[in-house]
Write an enzyme that holds these catalytic residues in place. Structure first.
Site, PDB file in Angstrom:
ATOM      1  N   TRP A  60      21.084 -90.776  17.252  1.00 20.71           N
ATOM      2  CA  TRP A  60      20.542 -89.693  16.437  1.00 20.71           C
ATOM      3  C   TRP A  60      19.761 -88.704  17.278  1.00 20.71           C
ATOM      4  O   TRP A  60      19.813 -87.488  17.033  1.00 20.71           O
ATOM      5  CB  TRP A  60      19.725 -90.242  15.264  1.00 20.71           C
TER       6      TRP A  60
ATOM      7  N   ASP B 100      11.715 -87.398  14.418  1.00 21.59           N
ATOM      8  CA  ASP B 100      12.674 -87.739  13.370  1.00 21.59           C
ATOM      9  C   ASP B 100      12.344 -89.153  12.926  1.00 21.59           C
ATOM     10  O   ASP B 100      12.640 -90.124  13.615  1.00 21.59           O
ATOM     11  CB  ASP B 100      14.101 -87.665  13.922  1.00 21.59           C
TER      12      ASP B 100
ATOM     13  N   LYS C 211      16.329 -93.929   3.150  1.00 19.40           N
ATOM     14  CA  LYS C 211      16.091 -95.265   3.715  1.00 19.40           C
ATOM     15  C   LYS C 211      14.899 -95.876   2.955  1.00 19.40           C
ATOM     16  O   LYS C 211      15.085 -96.734   2.117  1.00 19.40           O
ATOM     17  CB  LYS C 211      15.778 -95.191   5.208  1.00 19.40           C
TER      18      LYS C 211
END
Lengths: 363, 363
Positions: B104, B174, B198
């Site tokens: 990511w 992030d 999440k």
């Protein structure tokens, strides 16, 4: 259960009760998934089936030709205001023509100006956005990158009945507030976009229908999320889409196909609901004063004024007490606005009409 | 109701059952609104109260200082990958430093490169992203526009335990896959972003916490939706936000505060769940092989392999039959991944451990 009122909100707006009931029933565990629609992976087989079903039903509803792609994005029309010019314009190419029939068209233009060359092909400002361009009033450039319209202006209550003729120039349409309210000839469009929260679902999902050849205009240098081609190449799964919004959209598409019987029937219902209100306004001897000219009145958002702001306040307060909610006009223009999207039942409009007649007779 | 399984999906992921039950109860009509949360205006008093409650609870959970703003956006982390550099970098200013600890982070870098000057301050590629940078391995520039990290890499299962020291340079994080899994010292961050799917809600809402002075870097020339300052100035209501996602986030924040008892307790639960799995892996004599180095193992995503892909397939199929779902590793790396976010009950991890012991003993 708390009692439901008639919700005339301009968006987010009323949804079909059967869709809400369906979603409620399976909110803890989607059949076959063992988990909520809020919990399942966007790459699971269960969601893949929902995504394909949503596309299939939308294709059937609008008879979408094969050379079009359906994208489910986020960010609402505001993000489309930027994505459209960022993808379809080039700095040294021809300008796009914008036709401004109200507030949302002007907002779209503001973003387009940042992205590339644009031209205002018509602006309804002189008559305070109460009408569409008259015959011959718009001079479109045959070389334009595209022509942009807002099919329905929610704030002013002005709506195109048919698409303007743009020849070989792609017609781009912000259809946010009247998407799926009637059948469309998709072949007349290059790109059509709509946030869902009027006729197509909850806030948070945005539907784009784009002709395949236009995807070739998207440059690799664009921010990834803003690139139509990336989303098309990945079937709206480049990133995690708004899973729940797509699920609700699929249920609404099913409702339109199976319960309503398609968009012809939906349109007949919508016209009949709007006619009830406009007939009442026209027969009120000026007690209720419609904003838009009669040949371009919106069948989605019925906007009108009363003689004073004080009377409007009284109208709104009494309506609320009668279970007729969210009738206040947009804060930028005031007045009254009855948003009567697909899912507003006829009974809601009848109730409103009864209230309006009674209110006028007492005032 | 269909029975619920244990859902180890990496996201969208398991949510607290009590939150789902609450949402289900009021899905047809929100108390006081007479309409569903899916139907009410984002400018209604009822939603305004939900938005303020969500911000208040998040502020309490993370002890967010007064000079930070909370934004609720759309587009997921993918859009943040572009928004961060587009807002915080300038073409002729100093570069941003990116620390790459997994997939990511690399995706974030790809978008940043399009937006302005960037520098890779550390890249875990040489050891296949199985670790964090060692002491002294990262040479950060004291003039950097910002330093970007990915606090938890879901694909590799590598997680920062504490924030790197960046001095006066704003730390941008992030935090998508471990947001709210432990208390944070927000004052150490310039900007923190997280998609909700999440630990914080359904897909479709993205939370940004930004230090106020950084808002001054946002230029008027940015596409409107991509401008942090516009969203901050309009308290996340510049356009229609993901109303339902914010509502669910508020319910989850309440669950964390009232049912769990805050993030210290949540973190203790999370560590204990992860420890059960890592202890089992370490005691398996190499039958299960963890991917990441033990000092930077993720407490959110436990990634491991078996000796052959065939055995992994068998493991996944049998797990599924035992109600242990979505354990397949990311398609880019294969293997097994057990995502055990906040809402995964201890019983789910116990079940998985029992299954893993049994499977190993039979193989």
């Amino acid at each position: 259960m708390t009692e439901r009122i008639f919700n005339f909100s301009a968006g987010p707006a009323v949804l079909p009760l059967s869709v809400l009931e369906h979603a409620q029933r399976e909110l803890l565990a989607l059949p076959g998934a063992g988990a909520s629609i809020l919990e399942i992976s966007h790459r699971s087989k269960v969601f893949e089936a929902i995504l394909q079903s949503a596309k299939k039903r939308l294709t059937e509803l609008l008879s979408i030709p094969e050379n079009y792609r359906i994208l489910f994005l986020q960010g609402g029309s505001r993000l489309q205001f930027s994505m459209v010019p960022m993808n379809l314009l080039s700095a040294d190419g021809p300008p796009a023509d914008y036709i401004l029939t109200g507030s949302w068209g002007k907002n779209a233009l503001k973003e387009a100006i940042k992205a590339g060359p644009v031209r205002v092909a018509w602006d309804g400002k002189a008559s305070n956005y109460d009408r569409l361009p008259g015959a011959g009033a718009v001079q479109l450039s045959p070389q334009a990158a595209y022509v942009h319209i807002t099919s329905n202006e929610t704030i002013e209550g002005v709506q195109f009945r048919t698409e303007p003729e743009t020849g070989d120039v792609p017609l781009v349409c912000d259809s946010s507030s009247d998407f799926l309210h009637r059948p469309l000839d998709i072949a007349r469009y290059g790109l059509l976009y709509a946030c869902a929260q009027k006729n197509a679902g909850p806030a948070g999902v945005t539907i784009v229908i784009i002709r395949e050849d236009l995807l070739e205009r998207s440059q690799d240098s664009l921010p990834g999320y803003l690139n139509y081609k990336i989303h098309a190449d990945n079937d709206s799964l480049w990133n995690t889409p708004a899973v729940f919004g797509i699920y609700i959209f699929d249920l609404i598409a099913r409702w339109l196909l199976e319960d309503i019987g398609g968009l012809d029937k939906m349109y007949a219902q919508n016209c009949s609901k709007a006619q009830m209100l406009y007939d009442l306004i026209d027969a009120s001897n000026g007690f209720y004063r419609g904003h838009s000219q009669s040949d371009c009145r919106s069948v989605m958002n019925v906007t009108f004024r009363l003689s004073t702001e004080e009377l409007e306040k009284k109208f709104l307060a009494e309506a609320e007490k009668n279970g007729l909610s969210s009738l206040k006009g947009h804060r930028s223009v005031g007045g009254i606005r009855a948003s009567i999207y697909n899912a507003m039942p006829v009974e809601g409009v009848t109730s409103l009409c009864n209230f309006m007649r009674d209110f006028a007779s007492r005032s």
